[in-house]
Design an enzyme around this catalytic site. Structure first.
Site, PDB file in Angstrom:
ATOM      1  N   GLY A   1      52.413 -32.195  42.508  1.00 11.42           N
ATOM      2  CA  GLY A   1      53.790 -32.609  42.217  1.00 11.42           C
ATOM      3  C   GLY A   1      54.004 -34.093  42.396  1.00 11.42           C
ATOM      4  O   GLY A   1      55.133 -34.561  42.494  1.00 11.42           O
TER       5      GLY A   1
ATOM      6  N   ASP B   1      48.183 -35.293  29.611  1.00 10.58           N
ATOM      7  CA  ASP B   1      47.656 -35.058  30.968  1.00 10.58           C
ATOM      8  C   ASP B   1      46.291 -34.357  30.892  1.00 10.58           C
ATOM      9  O   ASP B   1      45.322 -34.782  31.525  1.00 10.58           O
ATOM     10  CB  ASP B   1      48.617 -34.172  31.775  1.00 10.58           C
ATOM     11  CG  ASP B   1      49.922 -34.875  32.111  1.00 10.58           C
ATOM     12  OD1 ASP B   1      50.150 -35.988  31.607  1.00 10.58           O
ATOM     13  OD2 ASP B   1      50.722 -34.296  32.873  1.00 10.58           O
TER      14      ASP B   1
END
Ligand code: MEV
Length: 310
Positions: A85, A133
């Site tokens: 995160g 990503d």
């Protein structure tokens, strides 16, 4: 099973320019950095992650990878150099490393196959996504996503009406300072927030286009090794992302603290929390500035490999 401890690893990624806009087909530049996620698997009677049994409610990325490779139940162990995160692509890195470990058990893997499958997993779980990503974690070093194929094309990926051409990008050796705000923010809701804004206003679509132009200029400056101009463009990108509503008080605070000692600074990844990055030739000063504002600094180097066997 082999007696080595870790089967595969994949790097963290840092988006230099173009996050969010890349979801709409605009260009983006991303680099892999020397923080890694390591993954080990072992066939078992039921699937687990780090000793916790998988359920329909938890660890959706891990379950989706095991389902995609139809590998049967696996005990998965991960170990990471960077917090989840944190905007550094921990979901992408675990997905890429785990898919490669599963494929390795089934005979072998190719970088492009892992990048495609990891993007499918991320799209299924995150909702709207771009391949930035997952492609960075798979390929490593640097990548540039463009609308059309050009020199050093690695692979092309499509989803609904969108199409991305992923290219290898030469990135000079750079030191980046990453500042983690300490607050995790999931990517899916931030991408959905930007979509609502873009759907409702022409202004937000214009910002997305402008981020694309800033990224293209950034690619030219990067090719000239003109880090001062690249830094200025990164700071401009941060302002545009803030207008889209994906910065946060914590991110703005760390960016302002880093700027006096940096060529430029910006949030990286989805925003809303997570991390910022500073491009600097005075990393120690930036580290102190970030610490003084309560952030967690990391000095990261570029030029590292993508997914690999350990
Ligand atoms: C998140 O690291 C990057 C975003 O552009 C989302 C995506 O491209 O999937 C915000």
């Amino acid at each position: 099973m082999p007696d080595r401890l870790w089967d595969t690893s994949a790097p963290a990624k840092v988006i230099l320019l173009g996050e969010h806009a890349v979801v709409y087909g605009q260009p983006a530049i991303s680099v892999a950095v020397d923080l890694r996620m390591r993954c080990r698997i072992r066939p078992d009677r039921s699937s687990s992650l780090n000793g916790t049994p998988l359920t329909p409610q938890n660890y959706s990325y891990v379950s989706a990878c095991i389902d995609k490779r139809r590998s049967g139940p696996m005990a998965v162990t991960t170990e990471s150099d960077f917090p989840s995160g944190s905007g550094l692509g921990s979901s992408a890195a675990v997905t890429v490393a785990l898919l490669a470990a599963l494929a390795k058990c089934q005979g072998g893997w190719r970088e492009d196959e892992i990048a495609r499958q990891a993007f499918e997993v991320e799209s299924e779980i995150q909702g709207r996504a771009s391949p930035i990503d997952t492609s960075t974690c798979a390929h490593g070093r640097g990548i540039m996503i463009k609308k059309r194929p050009g020199e050093k094309l690695l692979w092309e990926i499509s989803r609904d009406t969108r199409h991305w051409c992923v290219h290898d990008l030469d990135v000079p050796e750079m030191k980046l300072v990453i500042g983690f705000t300490g607050r995790s923010a999931p990517t899916g809701p931030l991408v959905a927030k930007v979509k609502r804004y873009v759907d409702r206003t022409r202004f937000a679509s214009d910002i997305i286009q402008e981020i694309g132009q800033v990224t293209e200029e950034g690619a030219r400056r990067l090719a000239m090794n003109d880090l001062e101009s690249l830094g200025r463009l990164m700071t401009r990108d941060h302002k545009l992302l803030a207008i889209l509503g994906v910065s946060s008080v914590g991110l703005d605070k760390l960016v302002s603290a880093a700027l006096p000692y940096s060529y430029g600074a910006k949030l990286t990844g989805a925003g809303g929390g997570g991390s910022m990055i500073a491009l600097t030739d005075r990393p120690d000063m930036v580290v102190e500035a970030i610490k003084n504002k309560g952030g967690q600094p990391f000095i990261a180097s570029t030029g590292v490999p993508g997914v690999k066997e350990e």
